[in-house]
Write an enzyme that holds these catalytic residues in place. Sequence first.
Site, PDB file in Angstrom:
ATOM      1  CG  ASP A 246      -1.937   1.102   1.190  1.00  0.00           C
ATOM      2  OD1 ASP A 246      -3.058   0.832   0.739  1.00  0.00           O
ATOM      3  OD2 ASP A 246      -1.610   2.235   1.603  1.00  0.00           O
ATOM      4  CG  ASN A 254      -4.938  11.299  -5.555  1.00  0.00           C
ATOM      5  OD1 ASN A 254      -4.249  11.381  -6.563  1.00  0.00           O
ATOM      6  ND2 ASN A 254      -5.512  10.172  -5.169  1.00  0.00           N
ATOM      7  CG  HIS A 259      -7.593  12.952  -8.570  1.00  0.00           C
ATOM      8  ND1 HIS A 259      -7.716  11.878  -7.719  1.00  0.00           N
ATOM      9  CD2 HIS A 259      -8.404  13.932  -8.082  1.00  0.00           C
ATOM     10  CE1 HIS A 259      -8.575  12.179  -6.754  1.00  0.00           C
ATOM     11  NE2 HIS A 259      -9.015  13.418  -6.942  1.00  0.00           N
ATOM     12  CG  ASP A 263      -4.422   8.786 -12.414  1.00  0.00           C
ATOM     13  OD1 ASP A 263      -4.799   8.218 -11.367  1.00  0.00           O
ATOM     14  OD2 ASP A 263      -5.203   9.318 -13.225  1.00  0.00           O
ATOM     15  CD  GLU A 289      -4.437   4.096  -1.533  1.00  0.00           C
ATOM     16  OE1 GLU A 289      -4.701   4.404  -0.364  1.00  0.00           O
ATOM     17  OE2 GLU A 289      -5.236   4.244  -2.486  1.00  0.00           O
TER      18      GLU A 289
END
Length: 371
Positions: A246, A254, A259, A263, A289
């Site tokens: 994680d 973010n 965002h 990405d 994630e």
Amino acid sequence: MKAGDWRRVGRLTVNEQRLLSRHGRALVAVAGLHALLTVLLCWLGALSLDPRVLLGMLAVLVAVAAPYLALVESGATAQWSEPSLSFPMALLLLAAFLVTAFGLDEARISALMLFFPLLLLVSFRLGAGALLVLALLAGLGYAAMLALAWWYHGVRMSPVLEALQWLVFTLVSLSFAVTGSGVNGLRRRLAVKNLALADALEQVRDLAIRDDLTGLFNRRHIMEVLERQKGLADSGIYPFSVCYVDLDHFKAINDAFGHGWGDRVLRDFAEHALADLREGDYLARLGGEEFILVLPQSDLDGAELVAERLRRRWGERSFRALNGPPKVSLSAGVACYREGESIDQLLARADRALYLAKSGGRDRVCREERS
């Protein structure tokens, strides 16, 4: 879609090597049928042929058929311009037909009847030019054989009838060649469409098992992989371990950088992790994630080393020069499969290990708790 479903869909496309093998077996079958016909005619006393010539012809057919079939079946000819070797094989069989016909009189044409199915068979592999050459060679060979037969032992049938049979044979051969060229053209067009269909199916399959953003395997496919690894482990072939990964504080990335940067970090991690794994290891994105590593032939200690190496190397990655987050750490939980347990039980232990890594301050690897 499960693996069995993909196999059924895959049958919609034609396997070129399988077609090649069937074609090779069909050519050998024609040779076998001719050999049987020749032996039968000899047994019935209808064949007036020197035994040495007869045995020589049969020996050549056997000596060529076995290695030819082995060559085609092995796929060794797959990259050749004409992998079925139909033209040389057709010439050999035509010569065998003419040798047998040389020893016959009234039944002469019977030894040449197999040439028509042979011509139709090779039309699936040869173009119009090669088929016409075969048909013309057959007509010329038939005429030469008649001349030799007349010279050596005469003929019992009327010369007019012999000439008529030759004419019919030649015309029918040419018509088969013309028809066969159409069959070959159709086969080529179907082959092109088959390749396009195979490519499309591969793309669809890839879309079905891949995550759109990172290109990694998705949750559905990695669960199939886990079931296969469970079967291997339960059979005693080798163990395997899993590692939940994680990315830490991903929501903050973010929020702070947008965002688009989130990405980008996910894609970069996927590329970085794949480069760090062994061949045969699996990496999938579970969502957001969260990622999972499946490590075949790894016990708990080995899996922990892999996860720790990934954590350390990923921690050295910085996006500051690109106006991104200075550092993105990761937390990981490692668990090793225990014989007989379910995949859900294994993943639950890995998830608990990940929770320990998160609650212990993040940027660390924790292994499953001892039971």
